[in-house]
Motif scaffolding. Structure first.
Motif, short mmCIF file in Angstrom:
data_model
loop_
_atom_site.label_atom_id
_atom_site.label_comp_id
_atom_site.label_asym_id
_atom_site.label_seq_id
_atom_site.Cartn_x
_atom_site.Cartn_y
_atom_site.Cartn_z
N SER A 25 0.83 -1.20 0.00
CA SER A 25 0.00 0.00 0.00
C SER A 25 0.87 1.25 0.00
O SER A 25 0.61 2.22 -0.72
N ARG A 26 1.93 1.22 0.81
CA ARG A 26 2.83 2.38 0.91
C ARG A 26 3.60 2.60 -0.38
O ARG A 26 3.85 3.73 -0.77
N ARG A 40 1.45 4.25 -2.96
CA ARG A 40 1.36 5.67 -2.66
C ARG A 40 2.64 6.40 -3.07
O ARG A 40 2.60 7.53 -3.54
N ARG A 84 2.46 7.12 -6.67
CA ARG A 84 1.51 8.22 -6.91
C ARG A 84 2.09 9.58 -6.50
O ARG A 84 1.93 10.58 -7.20
N ASP A 85 2.80 9.60 -5.35
CA ASP A 85 3.27 10.87 -4.81
C ASP A 85 4.69 11.24 -5.24
O ASP A 85 5.21 12.28 -4.83
N GLU A 137 7.83 9.68 -4.63
CA GLU A 137 8.77 9.66 -3.52
C GLU A 137 10.13 9.06 -3.89
O GLU A 137 10.97 8.84 -3.01
N HIS A 182 11.57 7.36 1.71
CA HIS A 182 10.42 6.98 2.53
C HIS A 182 10.20 8.03 3.63
O HIS A 182 11.15 8.41 4.32
#
Length: 236
Positions: A10-11, A14, A17-18, A20, A47
């Motif tokens: 899940s992380r 994300r 998407r973001d 990172e 992270h």
């Protein structure tokens, strides 16, 4: 363990998407004169809680959960954007190497995706080197050869990464359009004192030279290792 894996998945989604992820760059030098001859792009995950995460901790999960496509696309575009920026600034005019996962390479639209990434940032094919593992090259030799020929037509260079650790058929290798063999750092780490590593790495150098390929020693970190690579005839 299952919960931790689910949470990481899940992380990671994300993080895609973001945005990172960040790239670090490792230089490649000619052994003859020390000139910069290439740059390898290495992905890291910035992270929010864990800090800088190395690829071994998340790339296998990204491949398992089919997240490697958007990550690989981002790496390719970002690396080529950097290459264009460095060339325009007069800082470096050398190929930037990008690692390719098995899942990416087997995707039917991979070559078209590379072409689109180059066009998106105004980069030319010779500014890119793709690194593939031995195992990837041996899985379906006829289709692999066809894909490599298409990449070659774009001017993209091809390197065999971590050479010596896989199961390359030498009969097939001579028919594949590759430019460079990269000796795996596990062999270089024990040089010049380890007889086994010396024999294997030395044989790879001679093989590459007889096939007309460039040979790069990966993970050279001491003067003695550099001297060994130079004496053996490594290019970089």
């Amino acid at each position: 363990a299952a919960y931790a894996a689910l949470e990481m998945e899940s992380r990671l989604a994300r993080a895609v998407r973001d945005g990172e992820f960040v790239l670090h760059y490792q230089p490649q030098f000619a052994l003859a004169d020390g000139a910069l001859v290439g740059i390898e792009a290495l992905i890291r995950w910035q992270h929010p809680e864990q800090g800088l995460v190395l690829p071994d901790a998340f790339i296998p999960l990204a491949e398992e959960r089919r997240l490697i496509q958007p990550i690989g696309r981002w790496v390719l575009v970002e690396a080529m954007r950097a290459a264009v920026r460095w060339r325009e600034a007069g800082l470096a005019d050398v190929p930037v190497a990008v690692n390719v996962s098995t899942q990416e390479f087997q995707w039917p639209g991979f070559v078209a995706g590379v072409q689109q990434a180059l066009a998106a940032v105004g980069a030319a094919g010779p500014m890119l080197e793709l690194e593939l593992t031995e195992r990837m090259l041996m899985e379906d030799v006829s289709s692999v050869r066809a894909a490599l020929m298409q990449l070659r037509a774009l001017g993209v260079r091809i390197a065999v990464d971590d050479f010596g650790t896989g199961y390359t058929s030498l009969a097939h290798l001579k028919h594949l359009p590759v430019d460079r063999l990269k000796i795996d750092r596990s062999f270089i780490a024990d040089l010049p004192g380890d007889a086994g590593s010396d024999a294997i790495a030395g044989a790879i150098v001679q093989l590459g030279r007889r096939l007309g390929l460039q040979v790069l020693a990966e993970g050279v970190e001491t003067v003695a290792q550099r001297q060994w690579a130079r004496e053996q005839g490594c290019d970089a």
